[in-house]
Motif scaffolding. Structure first.
Motif, PDB file in Angstrom:
ATOM      1  N   VAL A  30       0.276   0.861  -0.886  1.00  0.00           N
ATOM      2  CA  VAL A  30       0.382   2.290  -0.604  1.00  0.00           C
ATOM      3  C   VAL A  30      -0.974   2.931  -0.888  1.00  0.00           C
ATOM      4  CG1 VAL A  30       1.538   4.445  -1.247  1.00  0.00           C
ATOM      5  CG2 VAL A  30       2.831   2.310  -1.211  1.00  0.00           C
ATOM      6  N   GLU A  31      -1.399   3.810   0.026  1.00  0.00           N
ATOM      7  CA  GLU A  31      -2.634   4.572  -0.185  1.00  0.00           C
ATOM      8  C   GLU A  31      -2.308   5.726  -1.134  1.00  0.00           C
ATOM      9  OE1 GLU A  31      -6.303   6.359   2.471  1.00  0.00           O
ATOM     10  OE2 GLU A  31      -4.326   6.221   3.389  1.00  0.00           O
TER      11      GLU A  31
ATOM     12  N   GLU B 297      -2.851   0.721  -3.525  1.00  0.00           N
ATOM     13  CA  GLU B 297      -2.275   0.023  -4.681  1.00  0.00           C
ATOM     14  C   GLU B 297      -1.156  -0.882  -4.206  1.00  0.00           C
ATOM     15  OE1 GLU B 297      -1.151   2.225  -8.218  1.00  0.00           O
ATOM     16  OE2 GLU B 297      -2.410   3.897  -7.546  1.00  0.00           O
ATOM     17  N   ASP B 298      -1.095  -2.086  -4.786  1.00  0.00           N
ATOM     18  CA  ASP B 298       0.013  -2.991  -4.488  1.00  0.00           C
ATOM     19  C   ASP B 298       1.274  -2.483  -5.162  1.00  0.00           C
ATOM     20  OD1 ASP B 298      -1.322  -4.820  -2.880  1.00  0.00           O
ATOM     21  OD2 ASP B 298      -1.966  -6.037  -4.582  1.00  0.00           O
ATOM     22  N   ALA B 299       2.354  -2.489  -4.419  1.00  0.00           N
ATOM     23  CA  ALA B 299       3.637  -2.045  -4.956  1.00  0.00           C
ATOM     24  C   ALA B 299       4.286  -3.156  -5.764  1.00  0.00           C
ATOM     25  CB  ALA B 299       4.563  -1.624  -3.817  1.00  0.00           C
ATOM     26  N   LEU B 300       5.038  -2.763  -6.751  1.00  0.00           N
ATOM     27  CA  LEU B 300       5.889  -3.686  -7.490  1.00  0.00           C
ATOM     28  C   LEU B 300       7.070  -4.021  -6.583  1.00  0.00           C
ATOM     29  CD1 LEU B 300       6.811  -5.077 -10.131  1.00  0.00           C
ATOM     30  CD2 LEU B 300       7.899  -2.922 -10.750  1.00  0.00           C
ATOM     31  N   ILE B 301       7.304  -5.305  -6.354  1.00  0.00           N
ATOM     32  CA  ILE B 301       8.430  -5.730  -5.524  1.00  0.00           C
ATOM     33  C   ILE B 301       9.437  -6.425  -6.425  1.00  0.00           C
ATOM     34  CG2 ILE B 301       9.168  -7.246  -3.644  1.00  0.00           C
ATOM     35  CD1 ILE B 301       6.488  -6.701  -2.294  1.00  0.00           C
ATOM     36  N   PHE B 302      10.691  -6.037  -6.316  1.00  0.00           N
ATOM     37  CA  PHE B 302      11.744  -6.657  -7.117  1.00  0.00           C
ATOM     38  C   PHE B 302      12.953  -6.916  -6.237  1.00  0.00           C
ATOM     39  CE2 PHE B 302      11.059  -2.197  -7.969  1.00  0.00           C
ATOM     40  CZ  PHE B 302      12.264  -1.604  -7.641  1.00  0.00           C
TER      41      PHE B 302
ATOM     42  N   GLY C 277      19.846  -9.970  -4.533  1.00  0.00           N
ATOM     43  CA  GLY C 277      19.503 -10.493  -3.214  1.00  0.00           C
ATOM     44  C   GLY C 277      18.877  -9.481  -2.271  1.00  0.00           C
ATOM     45  N   LEU C 278      18.707  -8.236  -2.686  1.00  0.00           N
ATOM     46  CA  LEU C 278      18.045  -7.207  -1.882  1.00  0.00           C
ATOM     47  C   LEU C 278      16.604  -7.102  -2.352  1.00  0.00           C
ATOM     48  CD1 LEU C 278      20.894  -4.555  -2.080  1.00  0.00           C
ATOM     49  CD2 LEU C 278      20.432  -6.131  -0.201  1.00  0.00           C
ATOM     50  N   ARG C 279      15.723  -6.539  -1.508  1.00  0.00           N
ATOM     51  CA  ARG C 279      14.314  -6.418  -1.886  1.00  0.00           C
ATOM     52  C   ARG C 279      13.876  -4.956  -1.812  1.00  0.00           C
ATOM     53  NH1 ARG C 279      11.266  -9.488   1.942  1.00  0.00           N
ATOM     54  NH2 ARG C 279       9.511  -9.277   0.545  1.00  0.00           N
ATOM     55  N   PHE C 280      13.178  -4.520  -2.856  1.00  0.00           N
ATOM     56  CA  PHE C 280      12.718  -3.139  -2.968  1.00  0.00           C
ATOM     57  C   PHE C 280      11.267  -3.117  -3.431  1.00  0.00           C
ATOM     58  CE2 PHE C 280      17.257  -3.130  -3.711  1.00  0.00           C
ATOM     59  CZ  PHE C 280      17.701  -2.110  -2.901  1.00  0.00           C
ATOM     60  N   PHE C 281      10.580  -1.989  -3.145  1.00  0.00           N
ATOM     61  CA  PHE C 281       9.241  -1.787  -3.684  1.00  0.00           C
ATOM     62  C   PHE C 281       9.196  -0.441  -4.390  1.00  0.00           C
ATOM     63  CE2 PHE C 281       8.920   0.226   0.457  1.00  0.00           C
ATOM     64  CZ  PHE C 281       8.145   1.347   0.224  1.00  0.00           C
ATOM     65  N   PHE C 282       8.247  -0.333  -5.341  1.00  0.00           N
ATOM     66  CA  PHE C 282       8.133   0.885  -6.132  1.00  0.00           C
ATOM     67  C   PHE C 282       6.696   1.020  -6.633  1.00  0.00           C
ATOM     68  CE2 PHE C 282       8.307   3.030 -10.313  1.00  0.00           C
ATOM     69  CZ  PHE C 282       8.905   4.226  -9.944  1.00  0.00           C
ATOM     70  N   ILE C 283       6.180   2.239  -6.577  1.00  0.00           N
ATOM     71  CA  ILE C 283       4.887   2.569  -7.183  1.00  0.00           C
ATOM     72  C   ILE C 283       5.022   3.927  -7.857  1.00  0.00           C
ATOM     73  CG2 ILE C 283       2.519   3.326  -6.738  1.00  0.00           C
ATOM     74  CD1 ILE C 283       2.191   1.267  -4.682  1.00  0.00           C
ATOM     75  N   LYS C 284       4.521   3.990  -9.076  1.00  0.00           N
ATOM     76  CA  LYS C 284       4.320   5.266  -9.767  1.00  0.00           C
ATOM     77  C   LYS C 284       2.808   5.444  -9.846  1.00  0.00           C
ATOM     78  CE  LYS C 284       4.689   7.428 -14.300  1.00  0.00           C
ATOM     79  NZ  LYS C 284       5.142   7.236 -15.683  1.00  0.00           N
TER      80      LYS C 284
END
Length: 183
Positions: free
Chosen positions: A133-134, A141-146, A150-157
């Motif tokens: 994410v810009e 910045e690379d997002a945290l992927i978790f 069995g589902l996939r999500f990304f998150f950035i603070k």
């Protein structure tokens, strides 16, 4: 007089032990269900409760959205959903259920009064390996992927104001650009 003094000491000690014990308790999925029980849209599933970068976060789903919220412990030791300003509010959510033709679903939100922004979404394309994410002009910045359940999500603070237009890019394992919000 001695009985009253002993009673006060026992009561004070009991209250102190109770508060100390409660303050040591970590948040649980059951806490999230209890916190959101009176909300207009009932929580149907809690995906996780975990500490990320010093904050306790939870991700849960109702019939219309998947939400990330920050958890904060009050002086009694009870956990509450609180935003960065201390209000009972979630951080960010994305729509549910996702459309099958989407590569990802995503949302972004900023904080009033603070240089703070959040980027969150669900990764639907199984070929997506990395999300960036810009967060500032020409800074990605690379997002945290978790992957809960069995589902996939990304998150950035990000400690920056939300940079517009929101530029989210998704890459394959080989580094090929698969998806971008900015063409």
């Amino acid at each position: 007089m001695m009985k009253i003094l002993i009673g006060i000491l026992i009561l004070t000690g009991s209250i102190t032990l109770f508060l100390f014990y409660n303050q040591k308790q970590l948040p649980t999925e059951e806490d999230v269900f209890n916190m959101t029980d009176k909300w207009s849209l009932r929580t149907e599933e809690v995906y996780f409760v975990r500490e990320i970068d010093g904050d306790w976060l939870t991700m849960f789903r109702n019939s219309h959205s998947i939400t990330v919220a920050r958890l904060e412990q009050n002086w009694l030791g009870n956990w509450k959903v609180r935003d960065e300003e201390g209000y009972e509010s979630t951080l960010i959510s994305t729509s549910y259920p996702p459309r099958e033709e989407d590569e990802i679903t995503w949302a972004s939100s900023g904080s009033n009064g603070k240089s703070l922004s959040y980027y969150f979404g669900q990764i639907l394309n199984p070929m997506i390996y990395r999300i960036e994410v810009e967060t500032k002009k020409n800074v990605f910045e690379d997002a945290l992927i978790f992957s809960p359940q069995g589902l996939r999500f990304f998150f950035i603070k990000s400690d920056e104001d939300m940079f517009l237009p929101v530029n989210i890019r998704a890459f394959s394992e080989a580094g090929e650009l698969i998806y971008s919000t900015v063409k």
